[in-house]
Design a protein around this motif. Structure first.
Motif: not given
Length: 306
Positions: A134, A183, A200, A202, A262, A265-266
């Protein structure tokens, strides 16, 4: 379903807030105690959350590989999945926005150490284990006096000034730990359903020191000036102040615009909105007991939720 996690580094920025977030979501949280057998501690857990770092970047070259070796052994023995709060050091001066496909070209010793660490976790993922990185920018947390934002940037705020650690106009990405740990909890619910690596990014909250000063000025109703961080003075301070020496190595990150893409993430969290700079400033002022000018024109919720 197993809802037990082992958190390494629970006394640190990410680990302490993550423990509260996991408990609030109904998980059983085990704390790892340094010096004990990590392999034994990890047995029966679903996730190992590796938020362990030496304080003030102390002896990274030796301690980070040692921690990584122990985490890998514990994951292989227990079958647990692994989640790591990853940083952006691995990209060096690569142009952004940074994403999972961005090449790792670290330009500092700490960046190289982290890149080598991540390669070892990629090897674990290639064995069919679930590994989540993350990835986020600098941590911010209004409750913690030891974040760089509180410790350095806002140190002289009551005197009407902030300290810019780089170019005042450079826009950088920050991660509110409260947001980020929400998250992490959401990922723990399902990210181990498929084996392999999830890197991922952020996107967080992006702002410059100039934008920060302007927002502070608006909320306080007074002028806020910007002074530059005395990097040259660190040449003298470094023999006695370990953090100063370690920060100097990362100076380049404060002078360059950067952002985390992002898109991925989205796709996973389409309704999640990181805190705005307005909200972050409000929370930091509140925790410092500094009065905000009323009627800012926008009602700010007290938290973000997934």
């Amino acid at each position: 379903m197993n809802r037990r996690v082992l958190i390494l580094g629970m006394g640190g920025h990410f680990g302490s807030v993550a423990a509260r977030a996991f408990r609030a979501a109904g998980w059983n949280v085990d704390r790892y105690h340094r010096g004990t057998d990590m392999t034994v501690a990890a047995r029966g857990v679903r996730w190992i959350i590796n938020a362990m770092n030496p304080p003030n970047y102390h002896d990274w070259e030796h301690q980070i590989p040692e921690i990584t070796t122990k985490v890998l052994a514990a994951a292989r023995d227990s079958g647990a999945s692994v989640m790591i709060p990853a940083n952006v050091y691995v990209y060096g001066r690569e142009p952004g926005p940074w994403r999972a496909s961005t090449a790792h070209h670290p330009c500092t010793r700490k960046g190289r150490i982290r890149a080598e660490m991540e390669e070892r976790y990629r090897d674990l993922a290639s064995e069919g284990r679930s590994v989540v990185m993350l990835r986020a920018g600098d941590f911010v947390n209004p409750e913690s006096p030891t974040t760089l934002l509180n410790r350095i940037v806002l140190k002289d705020l009551r005197k009407g000034r902030i300290t810019a650690m780089g170019k005042p106009e450079a826009r950088r990405t920050y991660a509110d730990i409260g947001d980020l740990t929400q998250v992490a909890v959401a990922l723990a619910d399902s990210a181990d359903s498929l084996p392999g690596l999830l890197d991922l990014g952020y996107p967080g909250t992006r702002f410059s020191f100039r934008e920060l000063a302007d927002e502070l000025a608006g909320q306080l109703g007074r002028k806020i000036t910007i002074k530059r961080f005395p990097w040259t003075a660190l040449l003298l301070a470094s023999p006695v102040w370990e953090l100063a020496r370690e920060l100097r190595e990362m100076r380049y990150l404060y002078d360059m615009d950067h952002a985390i893409d992002g898109t991925d993430f989205k796709a996973l969290f389409p309704d999640f909105e990181p805190k705005t700079v307005q909200r972050l400033v409000f929370e930091h002022l509140y925790m410092r007991g500094m009065k905000v000018v009323p009627d800012q024109g926008v009602k700010m919720s007290t938290q973000t939720s997934l």
